[in-house]
Design a protein around this motif. Sequence first.
Motif, PDB file in Angstrom:
ATOM      1  N   GLN A 180      23.245  83.137  22.235  1.00  0.00           N
ATOM      2  CA  GLN A 180      21.944  82.943  21.509  1.00  0.00           C
ATOM      3  C   GLN A 180      21.426  83.707  20.327  1.00  0.00           C
ATOM      4  O   GLN A 180      21.738  84.945  20.404  1.00  0.00           O
ATOM      5  CB  GLN A 180      20.760  83.094  22.513  1.00  0.00           C
ATOM      6  N   PHE A 181      21.411  83.114  19.294  1.00  0.00           N
ATOM      7  CA  PHE A 181      21.117  83.900  17.998  1.00  0.00           C
ATOM      8  C   PHE A 181      19.479  83.743  17.733  1.00  0.00           C
ATOM      9  O   PHE A 181      18.829  82.832  17.563  1.00  0.00           O
ATOM     10  CB  PHE A 181      21.688  83.281  16.772  1.00  0.00           C
ATOM     11  N   LYS A 182      18.826  85.067  17.936  1.00  0.00           N
ATOM     12  CA  LYS A 182      17.543  85.039  17.691  1.00  0.00           C
ATOM     13  C   LYS A 182      17.089  85.788  16.204  1.00  0.00           C
ATOM     14  O   LYS A 182      17.655  86.746  15.942  1.00  0.00           O
ATOM     15  CB  LYS A 182      16.646  85.981  18.670  1.00  0.00           C
ATOM     16  N   HIS A 183      16.463  85.111  15.577  1.00  0.00           N
ATOM     17  CA  HIS A 183      16.233  85.541  14.233  1.00  0.00           C
ATOM     18  C   HIS A 183      14.858  85.676  13.570  1.00  0.00           C
ATOM     19  O   HIS A 183      14.459  84.587  12.629  1.00  0.00           O
ATOM     20  CB  HIS A 183      17.003  84.594  13.188  1.00  0.00           C
ATOM     21  N   SER A 184      14.053  86.294  13.953  1.00  0.00           N
ATOM     22  CA  SER A 184      12.548  86.527  13.603  1.00  0.00           C
ATOM     23  C   SER A 184      12.408  87.782  13.319  1.00  0.00           C
ATOM     24  O   SER A 184      11.111  88.095  13.324  1.00  0.00           O
ATOM     25  CB  SER A 184      11.748  85.898  14.695  1.00  0.00           C
ATOM     26  N   TYR A 185      13.344  88.666  12.895  1.00  0.00           N
ATOM     27  CA  TYR A 185      13.031  90.123  12.383  1.00  0.00           C
ATOM     28  C   TYR A 185      13.168  90.386  11.037  1.00  0.00           C
ATOM     29  O   TYR A 185      13.693  89.922  10.487  1.00  0.00           O
ATOM     30  CB  TYR A 185      13.885  90.968  13.326  1.00  0.00           C
ATOM     31  N   GLU A 186      12.287  91.191  10.771  1.00  0.00           N
ATOM     32  CA  GLU A 186      12.443  91.791   9.210  1.00  0.00           C
ATOM     33  C   GLU A 186      13.652  92.656   9.158  1.00  0.00           C
ATOM     34  O   GLU A 186      14.104  93.481  10.129  1.00  0.00           O
ATOM     35  CB  GLU A 186      11.191  92.759   8.823  1.00  0.00           C
TER      36      GLU A 186
END
Length: 277
Positions: A180-186
């Motif tokens: 799972q790739f979580k991509h919501s970070y600065e």
Amino acid sequence: MKKSKIFSLLAVVATAFLLVSCGKKSSSSQKTTTITVGASAVPHAQILKHVQPQLKKEGVNLKVKVFQDYVLPNKALANGDIDANYFQHIPFLKQWNEKNKGNLVDAGAVHLEPISVFSKKVKNLKNLPKNATVLVSSNTPDYGRILTIFKDAGLITIKKGVDITSADFTDIASNPKHIQFKHSYEPKLMPQLYKNNQGDAVVINANYAVQSGLNPITQSIAIEKSTSPYKNIIAIRPNEKNNKAIKKLVKALQSESTQSWIKKHYKGAVLPVESVK
């Protein structure tokens, strides 16, 4: 008496002429051009400061304006607040131009910052467990290079015909371990997420890794290959293509001495462009 006066007058005139000539020559030799370049703190601003003395000798007064994010440098350049910037790779510049109806252009590549995967839970990327969570920044132009790392490790495959420089996580064809790739970070927050032991793995850009005291070469579990197309460039407005000061800047950054300094100073965490052409 008359001859004496004439000779004295000629001497005064000659002296005045010499002083004026010397004054003109001195003024010309001291003429400098000032340019302001926006940059990320590490390594970009450091590399720019390294070439400041060299450029000063060539009549260029280089000022460096440090930015802490990936949003403002292109806005500042497009608005004419700075003369060039140095923080991004071509896929990022291309996407920014498309989204913002911009026309910024590449003036020359300088180095590659290999993006890396860090983990406190596994020592090799291939050993990620099933359903592992990988934390990724919101910087979409980097997704293709991240996917390439996972593809090369045999963890995923990419859909056929996809241009990797514009790919995203919807372009994954197979994912046997259901990563799972979580991509919501600065991007700048990624080192802290890793240090706080968040996720099973964290993907970090080299500039933020080095800035936070991490070494991508010795501490990461996977690192981008040097053949990557994501070289960091000097970006300018189109009307600055013939700017002599900008040309001197790029030449200084691409010089053998500067490229050698980059290699030695960053010990592989930042790769000189000459080694990845």
